[in-house]
Scaffold this active site. Sequence first.
Site, short mmCIF file in Angstrom:
data_model
loop_
_atom_site.label_atom_id
_atom_site.label_comp_id
_atom_site.label_asym_id
_atom_site.label_seq_id
_atom_site.Cartn_x
_atom_site.Cartn_y
_atom_site.Cartn_z
N CYS A 1 0.76 -1.11 -0.05
CA CYS A 1 0.02 -0.10 0.13
C CYS A 1 0.92 1.25 0.18
O CYS A 1 1.68 1.42 0.71
CB CYS A 1 -0.78 0.06 1.05
SG CYS A 1 -1.77 1.55 1.53
N TYR B 1 -5.49 6.47 -8.98
CA TYR B 1 -6.87 5.70 -8.71
C TYR B 1 -8.28 6.21 -9.43
O TYR B 1 -8.97 5.52 -9.86
CB TYR B 1 -7.09 5.82 -7.22
CG TYR B 1 -6.16 4.94 -6.36
CD1 TYR B 1 -6.58 3.71 -5.87
CD2 TYR B 1 -4.95 5.52 -5.84
CE1 TYR B 1 -5.74 2.82 -5.16
CE2 TYR B 1 -4.08 4.76 -5.24
CZ TYR B 1 -4.39 3.46 -4.69
OH TYR B 1 -3.53 2.57 -4.03
#
Length: 344
Positions: free
Chosen positions: A48, A179
Amino acid sequence: MGSYVAGTSEGGEFRRDTNYISTRITADGRDGYPVEPGRYRLIVARACPWANRTIIVRRLLGLEDAISIGFCGPTHDERSWTFDLDPGGVDPVLKIPRLRDAYLKRFPDYDKGITVPAIVEESTGEVVTNDFAQMTLDFSTEWTRYHRDGAPQLYPEPLRDEIDEVAQRIYTEVNNGVYRCGFAGSQRAYEDAYDRLFTALDWLSDRLSGRRYLVGDTITEADVRLFTTLVRFDPVYHGHFKCNRSKLTEMPVLWAYARDLFQTPGFGDTVDFVQIKQHYYIVHTDINPTRVVPKGPDLANWLTAHGREELGGRPFGDGTPPGPTPDGERVPAGHNPLSPPSVG
């Protein structure tokens, strides 16, 4: 942030829920959680980018002995990140199989995403905060008493306004921008997101063409925040998220800048390319239903000369580089060009 708390608008734009647990660990303990070595555990996943920030900052500041660290595996289900890398799939300190358990211990009705990074109080097993943006700033400003000798100033007071301004644009347009491309629900939303992302990357290229670091002449929080997206760009975002105007390796200034940081102790030695690829390509089944993980790209070029020293700058200012990564916290052999597989 894994287990992304997100959705899409009617026009197909990706929307991230940014309502995090805002409790802070402070020197004066005003939120009920005072800075105290040995009291807290930082839970991360190397995959992440948001968690990768905290790993880097903790290492640069030398907080390893003050704040323990637990690593989740690269994949998770719809409920939670899990500790599949640990024996029996249980965190050895918190004694839980799922990070969700620490969230529910403090908030039994918690209905938002179970995200990393998170800080958990070891004695109670309760989550304290998952506010990733504030977390690293507090490592720099609230934990100063426990910084190592020679720790750099990642958030120096005279530069904070400029760091905040640059970091905000990096967050909205780049960290979250990839994203916005990858999870766009319509062609128009995707193309708008794509244009915004590359406009910002061009702005960063211009900014970094004559200076070694983003703000001032040393590494700051702003550089940490940009690095974790750049290092994932070619392995994941270029293909998986359709951010394909150009690869990082085709953007000369940003590619040299990223290699400069990668080769700086505390940056590249925290990056696990294998887990990064596993996470995105296996978890995002709506984007990659086969869950096939790509074999490339070749990573050896991360160690090539970058030439950025010519711009001057002092990576750690008046401080020094961090020492070797502690035992138990090293990226596995073969997952990073800095840790090649053992031969024999």
